[in-house]
Design an enzyme around this catalytic site. Structure first.
Site, PDB file in Angstrom:
ATOM      1  N   HIS C  79       0.840  -1.204   0.000  1.00 55.40           N
ATOM      2  CA  HIS C  79       0.000   0.000   0.000  1.00 55.40           C
ATOM      3  C   HIS C  79       0.875   1.254   0.000  1.00 55.40           C
ATOM      4  CE1 HIS C  79      -2.773   3.112   1.269  1.00 55.40           C
ATOM      5  NE2 HIS C  79      -2.105   3.273   2.395  1.00 55.40           N
ATOM      6  N   ASP C 108       6.724  20.885 -27.119  1.00 57.15           N
ATOM      7  CA  ASP C 108       6.653  19.573 -26.466  1.00 57.15           C
ATOM      8  C   ASP C 108       7.667  19.583 -25.338  1.00 57.15           C
ATOM      9  OD1 ASP C 108       6.697  16.634 -25.956  1.00 57.15           O
ATOM     10  OD2 ASP C 108       5.455  16.620 -27.760  1.00 57.15           O
ATOM     11  N   TRP C 144       7.119   0.177   3.809  1.00 60.64           N
ATOM     12  CA  TRP C 144       7.634   0.896   2.631  1.00 60.64           C
ATOM     13  C   TRP C 144       8.984   1.517   2.945  1.00 60.64           C
ATOM     14  CZ3 TRP C 144       8.495   6.098   0.922  1.00 60.64           C
ATOM     15  CH2 TRP C 144       8.350   7.079   1.912  1.00 60.64           C
ATOM     16  N   SER C 172      13.188   5.758 -14.060  1.00 61.74           N
ATOM     17  CA  SER C 172      12.079   6.510 -14.642  1.00 61.74           C
ATOM     18  C   SER C 172      12.009   7.919 -14.062  1.00 61.74           C
ATOM     19  CB  SER C 172      10.776   5.745 -14.386  1.00 61.74           C
ATOM     20  OG  SER C 172       9.686   6.599 -14.457  1.00 61.74           O
ATOM     21  N   SER C 173      12.112   8.030 -12.746  1.00 65.21           N
ATOM     22  CA  SER C 173      11.993   9.349 -12.115  1.00 65.21           C
ATOM     23  C   SER C 173      13.137  10.261 -12.523  1.00 65.21           C
ATOM     24  CB  SER C 173      12.015   9.232 -10.598  1.00 65.21           C
ATOM     25  OG  SER C 173      10.920   8.517 -10.157  1.00 65.21           O
ATOM     26  N   HIS C 256      13.077  11.830   3.084  1.00 69.18           N
ATOM     27  CA  HIS C 256      12.440  13.093   3.420  1.00 69.18           C
ATOM     28  C   HIS C 256      12.257  13.990   2.200  1.00 69.18           C
ATOM     29  CE1 HIS C 256      10.559  16.094   5.687  1.00 69.18           C
ATOM     30  NE2 HIS C 256      11.240  16.927   4.939  1.00 69.18           N
ATOM     31  N   GLU C 258      11.789  13.024  -0.599  1.00 63.21           N
ATOM     32  CA  GLU C 258      10.701  12.352  -1.298  1.00 63.21           C
ATOM     33  C   GLU C 258       9.333  12.885  -0.868  1.00 63.21           C
ATOM     34  OE1 GLU C 258      10.349  10.170  -3.700  1.00 63.21           O
ATOM     35  OE2 GLU C 258       8.218   9.764  -3.389  1.00 63.21           O
ATOM     36  N   TYR C 260       8.602  15.767   0.129  1.00 60.29           N
ATOM     37  CA  TYR C 260       8.376  17.086  -0.470  1.00 60.29           C
ATOM     38  C   TYR C 260       8.202  16.990  -1.970  1.00 60.29           C
ATOM     39  CZ  TYR C 260       9.034  18.937   4.084  1.00 60.29           C
ATOM     40  OH  TYR C 260       8.867  19.184   5.403  1.00 60.29           O
ATOM     41  N   SER C 271      -1.557  27.004  -6.012  1.00 61.52           N
ATOM     42  CA  SER C 271      -1.225  28.390  -6.333  1.00 61.52           C
ATOM     43  C   SER C 271      -1.779  28.807  -7.696  1.00 61.52           C
ATOM     44  CB  SER C 271       0.289  28.594  -6.336  1.00 61.52           C
ATOM     45  OG  SER C 271       0.839  28.143  -5.136  1.00 61.52           O
ATOM     46  N   HIS C 305      14.830  13.293  11.393  1.00 60.99           N
ATOM     47  CA  HIS C 305      13.653  13.395  12.274  1.00 60.99           C
ATOM     48  C   HIS C 305      12.782  12.143  12.199  1.00 60.99           C
ATOM     49  CE1 HIS C 305      11.457  15.699   8.813  1.00 60.99           C
ATOM     50  NE2 HIS C 305      11.187  14.417   8.733  1.00 60.99           N
ATOM     51  N   HIS C 306      13.068  11.282  11.247  1.00 58.43           N
ATOM     52  CA  HIS C 306      12.375   9.986  11.226  1.00 58.43           C
ATOM     53  C   HIS C 306      13.081   8.977  12.123  1.00 58.43           C
ATOM     54  CE1 HIS C 306       9.775  11.105   7.829  1.00 58.43           C
ATOM     55  NE2 HIS C 306      10.819  11.822   7.452  1.00 58.43           N
ATOM     56  N   THR C 331       6.839  27.171   4.868  1.00 61.53           N
ATOM     57  CA  THR C 331       5.529  26.597   4.574  1.00 61.53           C
ATOM     58  C   THR C 331       4.431  27.542   5.046  1.00 61.53           C
ATOM     59  OG1 THR C 331       6.576  24.499   5.093  1.00 61.53           O
ATOM     60  CG2 THR C 331       4.233  24.457   4.635  1.00 61.53           C
ATOM     61  N   LYS C 334       3.750  30.209   2.612  1.00 59.04           N
ATOM     62  CA  LYS C 334       2.877  29.785   1.517  1.00 59.04           C
ATOM     63  C   LYS C 334       1.420  29.839   1.937  1.00 59.04           C
ATOM     64  CE  LYS C 334       4.315  27.302  -1.616  1.00 59.04           C
ATOM     65  NZ  LYS C 334       5.286  27.447  -2.700  1.00 59.04           N
ATOM     66  N   ARG C 453       1.863   1.581  14.930  1.00 58.18           N
ATOM     67  CA  ARG C 453       1.455   1.333  13.554  1.00 58.18           C
ATOM     68  C   ARG C 453       1.923  -0.052  13.115  1.00 58.18           C
ATOM     69  NH1 ARG C 453       5.701   5.209  10.237  1.00 58.18           N
ATOM     70  NH2 ARG C 453       4.768   4.179   8.445  1.00 58.18           N
TER      71      ARG C 453
END
Ligand code: HEA
Ligand code: HEA
Ligand code: CUA
Ligand SMILES: [Cu+2]
Lengths: 287, 386, 528
Positions: C79, C108, C144, C172-173, C256, C258, C260, C271, C305-306, C331, C334, C453
């Site tokens: 998931h 293009d 994950w 790919s990315s 991390h 990722e 963002y 926006s 921080h993780h 943030t 924004k 979790r």
């Protein structure tokens, strides 16, 4: 900015060939790792080779037809190549980061130094040193008996690669001054140096395995040593192949003194590989 | 924000929420115990953590009220359907600077108490009791470093409750066979590590959560103020039964703790004697089978399954496997020493020789393995001596 | 500029789309590729969502009912992976493909063939990942975040497929990111200076840099796993002198940024939408750009921080706590800018606007819980509980996913030339909004109360809220099937849409007819 049409290629079957071959290669390798062999892997390999040859020939053809003869297209290619190299830089940066982490944090902690004094309970025998000659659990991981002497083969390799970067630059200059034969000669020298490097590297690996006890399973020193030098070696191999192809194209007169992006891209790549080696030489071998 | 104000504000809030839930959705009796918030806990540290938590929470609420307030005000008053005409301003350096600096200031105000608490949490010096906590798949092992006491702590909720064939007990999934007993009022240091994968030792009421990393020792500590039983769980995904390795801490007064230690040491001697007797005595094949079945269900079935079929390829099947039907010594060896680097842990220090003998005998004859072998405790002892 | 003459001009040079399957397989057209990405992403969203529903169904009541714990872990893992790499990221790349060339006035993407490859790798990569569900040992079951050594020494053999799957997605990315950068730097119409670019383009440019810097590190860490598993190295094994925590540092150095990567393009979308329906220019354009860039830069120095509970030295703990807290500042800028844009506007509430407003409110709530998590001592209590699950679903579902949905409603008229049904759109919005809060709000409470979790079964005091969350999950899930229905109805039988169906919309894409012609700006438009 250009008012003419940006070249948008027509439909192409190469991307899907690429996707399928990469898939076969990936799935095949995974299958082979689990089951010991895999036909998929072979098909994937053939596919990938076919793909590279095919796709690049197409681009070369387009180039010869002048379709890409547009400063804007040229800039796209340059941007593409530079940011690709940037991503490679990040890949090696991560490997170097891992090396620094184990050397300066993990190994001392395992020996009960720094912030983890109580670790002596777990590995009372283990002492902090780099290279790690005796890993914490010497039953599972036998450390190397000797380390690689940086001032022999690695030094030789440093000289080889640095020289090859210089000869490559000479080739570029010659190309720019319309001295094609000289350029080809310098290219051949560069390729020879690259191949020599690979031979020395292979010999070093052979020595490491047979005489130094330095193997992939020799604990963390072996691991970092081989993953860093190994990935670098793979890049040199790839770089050499690219240089050979470029030299072939040079011989066929694909490049003009003004327009030779294919040449430049491969030169960028080669210089990048060279710089990585200097990092390796210092941080893996010398220090 | 004043922390006592926070606690004062919090109580009505949670009661309000609970009331709302009780009224709307839930059966009346259950709702009374539904915890909504972090426990205040029973250590000074856990209290500071709780206060920090509430402080930040209320700061966020306050910011939210202001920010969303302006937003909803605009939504209500500046809608086109009410004839609002759009203004045209789109820049103002002064407000941009203001709303950069104010959050900055708020953050600094938060960081100061957070730093103070963290520094306290990291001070593991001068501990009076040292306990080594080791995570195993899927149980905990506790070793009192300067006492001669160590034991495993397993989930004690019966299988039937988990499989919904029996009524669930009050402490469903949060109960163990041997709780960790610690003295109140003394600084207890936990030396946390693991035998296999990463686990995390977490007791909310002590505000202690520390990862158990194989090969490394992490330190944490607590001074528990009130005697009582405090429950927690493994907090790092550690494989199949990650949800089934609870932690129970039983904090007792120093006197009771001393008594417990003595009792534990006595118990240990008794157990040693029993084990010796069990090893010395002769067992019939049937006795070994019966005992082996019990041991197997307790210690092995989690991985190799009650049917012996395992969950290949990760947990091998023991049915007609080369080891369970092959060389007896290899079989004893893998049970006693385990296989390093795999989930098959060493059971030599978890089971007595008699138990090993019983379970090996059982495995060699159950599920159609039918080797007819009988392995005696003496065989195991001899094997261990090698 | 005059779009019609542009198209006439176009027709002489290019053909329209090829017909049949070959149009999609061989295409080099950014719109086709964008469409492929969007549909693929939606398919993955339903797949990953169905797995979430398996999780929620098992957690409906205490006790083990539906699936065994081993399979439950596979569901959690798949998931997370599918939603992150299969649903959210491809959706943003799809939007980038559709919109960036139109927004900057390009014919293009800069590298069209590579663009096609970036897409077509994905279906294969995810087929490979999903195939593992049916193999010996089952699918990856280590979360994950696949922490070693659970994902190395203790993993099922299919972990090898997982590793190569990650490599493929990474390739790919990276190619996608290179393409975006080259397009934005090189393909802008004359006069489209960087500081005139629409914010969606800006946020994507910055996202592309995040991708380029983060994905190779992911490739590196899975490669090290591959070596530990198959070739006897000990990077993540203390017995040989390595460290399992090294894995986490490398993973989160990627991980991390990722997260963002999954939110910056969403900021861009919001926006675009907020000014349109406020009929007022975006407040603080320049500060929006700087804020986005600051978030991106900071995202590389907050990863640990993780890992507050792994036993880092105090100094590290403090550094990462402070750095993380700092992210609230840009943030916040924004959020304040969006609200100032709405302030004294002339607001209407079409479906895209509803989703965008919900985005602001609910993302901010998720941001607040993020800030709470950033307080290291408090994180000792929150870490690996449902409080974290609540946090990241608030930033991901009403954050990333709502922004994507808003974007689809907003640009769908441009893509297919037809309007969606506004009434159905509003129903979809409220249905999702309620379902979502019902699912994820209670998770804050059970998390604080101590539910870890990634567990298939839980203590009795968590039962009521879990039941609520499960009901909510199904409510929300079926709302998305309804969304599928709305989109298909719009494509097949919606009312014809004008070139600019929104009164207040600005930007080059709205100067093109709806549906946008197959080749948009063959000759670049002139921007003043
Ligand atoms: C889109 C994805 C996304 C986004 C945008 C964020 C944003 C943030 N996240 Fe989140 N996060 C995740 C996705 C995301 N996160 C995921 C997936 C995980 C779990 C991974 C896993 O373990 O599986 C996670 C986990 C996670 C953790 C680890 C928790 C743990 O495991 O113990 C932490 C800890 O610091 C954290 C913090 C933050 C912070 C501070 C922000 C900030 O960016 C938020 C900033 C926003 C605001 C603060 C609101 C708006 C601001 C204002 C209105 C201004 C004024 C405000 C103040 C001054 C307070 N996140
Ligand atoms: C963008 C990312 C994203 C999104 C959109 C979601 C969406 C959802 N997520 Fe999750 N989630 C994660 C990212 C995401 N998640 C991550 C990263 C984790 C951590 C994984 C880990 O621990 O490793 C996680 C973990 C996670 C957990 C914790 C699992 C655990 O710790 O054990 C839960 C539990 O409730 C959950 C629930 C949900 C639900 C109910 C939704 C809902 O929004 C889903 C909505 C449902 C649908 C969209 C399905 C619709 C389909 C149908 C109704 C069937 C029809 C079918 C067909 C037509 C084919 N998610
Ligand atoms: Cu042990 Cu989770
Ligand atoms: Cu993060």
């Amino acid at each position: 900015m250009s008012q003419q049409h940006y070249y948008v290629p027509e439909q192409s079957h190469w991307p899907i060939v690429a996707a399928v071959s990469l898939f076969l290669l990936a799935a095949g390798t995974a299958h082979a790792l689990i089951h010991g062999q895999s036909l998929l892997l072979l098909i994937g390999l053939v596919g990938v080779i076919y793909l590279f040859v095919g796709w690049f020939s197409t681009v070369v053809k387009e180039n010869q037809e002048g379709l890409l003869n547009d400063p804007q297209v040229d800039r796209s290619f340059r941007l593409g190549m530079s940011w690709f190299i940037f991503s490679e830089v990040m890949f090696f940066a991560a490997l170097f980061g891992a090396l620094f982490y184990v050397r300066h944090l993990a190994v001392p902690w395992l020996a009960g130094e720094g912030d983890k004094p109580m670790n002596v309970l777990l590995w009372p025998e283990f002492i902090n040193s780099w290279p790690v000659m005796n890993p914490p659990d010497t039953q599972l991981f036998q450390g190397p008996t000797t380390t690689v002497d940086p001032w022999h083969l690695p030094l030789l390799n440093t000289l080889l690669l640095v020289t090859s970067s210089i000869t490559l630059t000479f080739a570029h200059h010659a190309l720019k001054h319309e001295k094609r034969i000289t350029a080809i000669n310098w290219m051949l020298a560069t390729i020879a140096l690259g191949i020599a490097f690979l031979f020395v590297q292979a010999y070093e690996y052979y020595e490491a395995y047979t005489h130094l006890g330095l193997t992939l399973h020799a604990g963390i020193y072996g691991g970092t040593f081989f993953i860093l030098t190994g990935f670098h070696g793979m890049h040199v191999t790839l770089g050499t192949i690219i240089l050979i192809v470029i030299t072939g194209r040079l011989m066929r007169g694909h490049f003009s003194p003004q327009r030779h992006f294919g040449f430049e891209a491969s030169a960028w790549y080669w210089h990048f590989v060279d710089v990585v080696w200097l990092g390796l030489f210092i941080f893996v071998y010398v220090l | 924000m004043d922390t006592s104000v926070c606690r004062w504000l919090n109580a009505p809030l949670s009661r309000l929420l609970q009331a709302a839930l009780v009224l709307s959705l839930l059966p009346q009796d259950a709702a009374a115990e539904i915890p909504l918030n972090m426990p205040v806990g029973v250590t000074d540290i856990s209290r500071s953590v709780y206060d920090l938590h509430m402080t930040i929470f209320w700061i966020c609420v306050a910011i939210a009220v202001v920010v969303f307030g302006v937003m909803f005000w605009s939504i209500i008053h500046h809608r086109k359907s009410k004839g609002a005409k759009a203004a045209h301003f789109h820049e103002n350096t002064v407000v941009e600077i203001i709303w950069t600096l104010i959050p900055m200031a708020i953050l600094i105000a938060m960081a100061i108490p957070a730093t103070a608490t963290l520094v306290k949490m990291y001070d593991t010096s001068d501990a009076e009791v040292d306990i080594q906590v080791t995570g195993y798949q899927w149980k905990w092992h506790y070793k009192y470093l300067d006492q001669d006491v160590e034991f495993f702590s397993n989930l004690s909720t019966p299988r039937e409750q988990i499989e919904n064939t029996a009524e669930k007990s009050e402490h469903y999934l949060l109960e163990v066979d041997n709780a960790l007993v610690i003295p109140t009022g003394k600084k207890v240091r936990f030396l946390i590590t693991s035998n296999d994968v990463i686990h995390s030792w977490w007791v909310p009421h002590l505000a202690v959560k520390k990862d158990a990393i194989p090969g490394f020792i992490n330190e944490s500590w607590a001074i528990v103020n009130e005697p009582g039983v405090y429950r927690g769980q493994c907090a790092e995904l550690c494989g199949k039964d990650h949800g089934f390795m609870p932690i129970v801490v039983d904090a007792r007064s120093p006197e009771d703790y001393q008594q417990w230690l003595l009792a534990k040491q006595e118990e240990k001697e008794q157990q040693a004697q029993q084990a010796a007797a069990a090893t010395a005595r002769t067992w019939t094949h049937e006795e070994l089978m019966a005992e082996g079945e019990k041991v197997y269900a307790r210690a092995c079935a989690a991985c190799h399954q009650p049917s012996g079929a395992g969950m290949p390829p990760v947990f091998p099947s023991l049915i007609k496997s080369p080891i369970t039907t092959g060389d007896i010594n290899a079989h004893i060896d893998i049970v006693v020493r385990g296989k390093p680097g795999t989930a098959m842990q060493a059971f030599g220090n978890q089971l007595t020789p008699a138990e090993v003998a019983a379970v090996v005998t059982y495995e060699r004859n159950a599920w159609g393995n039918d080797t007819g072998d009988t392995v005696t405790p003496t065989d195991v002892q001899e094997h261990n001596a090698q | 500029m005059d779009a019609a003459s542009d198209i006439a001009h176009e027709a002489q040079h290019h053909h329209g789309p090829a017909s049949g399957l070959s149009r999609w397989v061989f295409t080099t057209n950014h719109k086709d590729i964008g469409t492929l990405y969007m549909w693929f992403s939606f398919l993955m969203f339903l797949t990953g969502g169905s797995m979430a529903l398996v999780i929620r169904a098992e957690l409906f009541q205490p006790g083990l009912q539906l699936v065994d714990p081993g399979f439950f872990n596979q569901m959690t893992t798949m998931h997370g992976l599918i939603m992150v790499f299969g649903a959210v990221m491809p959706a943003f790349v799809g939007l980038a493909n559709w919109l960036i060339p139109m927004m900057v006035g390009a014919p293009d993407m800069a590298l069209p063939r590579m663009n096609n490859l970036s897409f077509w790798i994905l279906p294969f990569a995810f087929t490979m990942l999903l195939m593992t569900l049916f193999m010996d040992g089952g699918a990856p079951n280590f979360g994950w975040t696949f922490y070693a050594p659970l994902s190395t020494q203790y993993a099922p053999p299919t972990v090898n497929y997982f590793i190569f799957g990650v490599h493929l997605m990474g390739i790919s990315s990276i190619m996608g990111a290179i393409n975006v950068i080259a397009t934005i730097f090189n393909m802008r119409a004359p006069g489209m200076t960087l500081m005139k670019m629409p914010l969606f383009v800006w946020t994507w440019l910055i996202t592309a840099f995040l991708l380029l810097a983060a994905m190779p590190v992911l490739a590196c860490v899975v490669t090290m796993m591959l070596f530990d598993i198959n070739f006897g190295t000990s990077f993540f094994n203390a017995a040989g002198g390595g460290d399992p925590v090294l894995f986490q540092h490398l993973f989160w150095f990627f991980g991390h940024p990722e997260v963002y990567i999954m939110i910056l393009p969403a900021f861009g979308i919001v926006s675009q939408i907020i000014p349109t329906f406020s009929r007022k220019p975006l407040f603080g354009y320049a500060s929006m750009v700087y804020a986005t860039a600051s978030i991106a830069l900071l995202s590389f120095i907050v990863w640990a921080h993780h890992m507050f509970t792994v036993g880092m030295p105090l100094a590290g703990e403090l550094f990462f706590m402070y750095a993380t807290m700092l992210i609230a500042v840009p943030t916040g800028v924004k959020v304040f800018n969006w609200i100032s844009t709405m302030f004294r506007g002339s607001l209407t509430f079409e479906t895209p606007m509803l989703f965008a407003i919900a985005f602001i409110v609910l993302f901010t709530i998720g941001g607040f819980s993020g800030l709470m998590l950033a307080i290291s001592p408090a994180d000792f209590q929150y870490h690996d509980t449902y409080f974290v699950v609540a946090h990241f679903h608030y930033v991901l579902v009403p954050g990333a996913v709502f922004a994507i949905i808003a974007a689809v409603y907003y640009w769908l008229p441009k893509w297919c030339g037809r309007m969606y049904d506004e009434r159905l759109g509003k129903i979809h919005f409220w249905w999702s909004f309620i379902g979502l809060n019902l699912t994820f709000f209670p998770m804050h409470f059970i998390g604080l109360a101590g539910m870890p979790r990634r567990i298939p079964d839980y203590a009795l005091q968590f039962a009521d809220f879990n039941m609520l969350a499960s009901i909510g999950g199904f409510v929300f899930g079926f709302a998305q099937v309804f969304f599928l229905f709305i989109v298909i109805r719009c494509i097949t039988s919606g009312e014809k849409a004008a070139a600019n169906p929104w009164e207040g919309a600005e930007g080059l894409e709205w100067t093109l007819p709806s549906p946008a012609p197959y080749h948009s700006f063959g000759t670049p438009p002139k921007i003043d």
